[in-house]
Design an enzyme around this catalytic site. Structure first.
Site, short mmCIF file in Angstrom:
data_model
loop_
_atom_site.label_atom_id
_atom_site.label_comp_id
_atom_site.label_asym_id
_atom_site.label_seq_id
_atom_site.Cartn_x
_atom_site.Cartn_y
_atom_site.Cartn_z
N ASN A 10 0.97 -1.08 0.01
CA ASN A 10 -0.11 0.03 0.01
C ASN A 10 0.91 1.22 0.01
O ASN A 10 1.47 1.59 1.25
CB ASN A 10 -0.96 0.06 1.02
CG ASN A 10 -1.92 1.20 1.22
OD1 ASN A 10 -1.72 2.12 0.36
ND2 ASN A 10 -2.76 1.21 2.34
N ASP A 141 -9.79 0.16 -5.28
CA ASP A 141 -10.71 0.57 -4.22
C ASP A 141 -11.96 1.09 -4.58
O ASP A 141 -12.90 1.19 -4.30
CB ASP A 141 -9.94 1.77 -3.30
CG ASP A 141 -9.47 1.54 -2.11
OD1 ASP A 141 -10.13 0.62 -1.72
OD2 ASP A 141 -8.87 2.34 -1.36
N LEU A 200 -14.48 3.95 9.00
CA LEU A 200 -14.28 5.29 9.79
C LEU A 200 -12.75 5.25 9.98
O LEU A 200 -12.25 4.43 10.89
CB LEU A 200 -15.01 5.45 10.95
CG LEU A 200 -16.61 5.27 10.86
CD1 LEU A 200 -17.43 5.43 12.02
CD2 LEU A 200 -16.99 6.33 9.81
N GLY A 201 -12.08 6.29 9.60
CA GLY A 201 -10.48 6.35 9.73
C GLY A 201 -10.19 7.84 9.37
O GLY A 201 -11.06 8.77 9.59
N GLY A 319 -13.76 3.52 13.61
CA GLY A 319 -15.03 2.54 13.64
C GLY A 319 -14.84 1.62 14.80
O GLY A 319 -15.50 0.95 15.59
N GLU A 320 -13.60 1.01 14.79
CA GLU A 320 -13.20 -0.33 15.67
C GLU A 320 -12.71 0.07 17.22
O GLU A 320 -13.29 -0.74 18.14
CB GLU A 320 -12.01 -1.21 15.18
CG GLU A 320 -12.20 -1.50 13.87
CD GLU A 320 -11.00 -2.14 13.06
OE1 GLU A 320 -10.10 -2.63 13.92
OE2 GLU A 320 -10.97 -2.14 11.84
#
Length: 366
Positions: A10, A141, A200-201, A319-320
């Site tokens: 990445n 993506d 969510l990040g 989110g996590e």
């Protein structure tokens, strides 16, 4: 297959994140190159960062391969390299082996993702130069959102050559696809028919998933639109963008919208939600409230696109890990009823490795 391992890559503008997965999809090692073109450093696993001269992406890859060799992983152990590519353009959707034609397609999408695709392409070229015989694969993506109906993808613009590439492509597709495919394994529950997924990040988006397929998402032509994000403005009137361009010029306006806005712009402090949660100031509280408000507001449109809702899944770093954000979002959506919800750990890299290994074993994809 020379070796059984997959190197998942990445690549960003100043960093390259890599992870090694074995043939059983177990993560073997993680190496990140950071500060490329600046004060470089390598992070190996959970160890401390090591200073390293990294003037460019090819040098960074040479350093990563050298560290892999020190850890007992040579080029001969690798079956393939698999890349996260942000934008597949109008034609590239499914994970595929990188051929000259596929590389050209990624290059043609450079104007559509100028902050991402050039670095994805640089990573592909660097590995080609260093290990020309190693098969490489690209996961896109934008691919998961190809199932959005035309009315969701089309902007209300005239059908002309200059507007032909202007579509709501959507992003975070690898995250959403891996969430769908691993949902039962992770939760022990069948995939809900109408699932609202929240990635969510630092980058954030929502996806309406109906019968396992994306039918709407909050990001559009670029990863800039949609929700309030770490440094990106999210939803903003096109007229306001034109106003900024007239006042600041194109480059300064682009930098403001991508790097000085979002949580950082609202708080005047940081894009880090953890730091904002620990800061006792009105601006910090506004930033967090803004983040949750726009999740809730745009969630309504996602629910409408599915004709209702049967479940909510949170993924991504915020989110996590940010229970206050999750609780606030769920409270704001209480009007929709007592909706089952789950936390799904992000597994994009493992998903990319799984797809690359499957293609390696498929005689139809030599």
């Amino acid at each position: 297959m020379a070796g059984g391992m997959v190197l998942v890559v990445n690549a960003g503008s100043s960093s390259i994140k890599t992870a090694i997965f074995d043939a059983d999809l177990r993560e073997v090692l993680r190496i990140d190159a950071q500060g490329i073109g600046q004060t470089g450093q390598l992070c190996i696993g959970s160890g401390a960062a090591q200073p390293c001269a990294l003037p460019d992406h090819p040098t960074a890859f040479q350093a990563i391969l050298a560290r892999l060799h020190q850890q007992g992983i040579t080029k001969g152990n690798l079956a393939a390299a698999a890349h996260r590519v942000v934008h597949g353009g109008p034609d590239l959707a499914t994970t595929t082996r990188i051929t000259p034609a596929v590389r050209s397609g990624i290059a043609e999408a450079l104007p559509l993702a100028p902050l991402h695709n050039p670095h994805n392409l640089a990573a592909i070229d660097a590995i080609t130069a260093l290990t020309p015989d190693l098969p490489q694969y690209a996961a896109f993506d934008t691919g998961f959102h190809r199932t959005n109906p035309e009315v969701a993808r089309r902007y209300a613009l005239p059908d002309r050559a200059e507007t032909s590439a202007l579509r709501r492509y959507g992003f975070h597709g690898i995250s959403y696809e891996s969430l769908v495919q691993g949902f039962y394994e992770t939760t022990g529950t069948p995939l809900p028919r109408r699932l609202l997924a929240l990635h969510l990040g630092n980058g954030a988006s929502l996806c309406a998933i109906l019968d396992g397929q994306s039918v709407a998402t909050t990001m559009g032509f670029s990863p800039l639109s949609g929700l309030t994000m770490g440094t990106r403005a999210g939803e903003i009137d096109a007229g306001a963008v034109l106003h900024l361009v007239r006042d600041l010029g194109l480059e300064k306006a682009e930098h403001l919208l991508h790097h000085e806005s979002g949580l950082r712009g609202l708080s005047g402090l940081t894009a880090d939600m953890r730091q904002l949660a620990e800061t006792d100031s009105d601006a910090a509280r506004l930033a967090r409230d803004h983040f949750c408000y726009w999740i809730t507001r745009q969630a309504g449109s996602m629910i409408a696109a599915m004709g209702g809702i049967d479940g909510i899944a949170f993924t991504g770093g915020i989110g996590e890990n940010d229970h206050e954000v999750r609780e606030k979002v769920l409270a704001n959506l209480s009007w929709a009823g007592n909706i089952p919800n789950w936390i799904i750990p992000a597994a994009e890299e493992k998903h990319i490795a799984r797809q690359a290994l499957a293609l390696l074993k498929d005689p139809a994809h030599p």
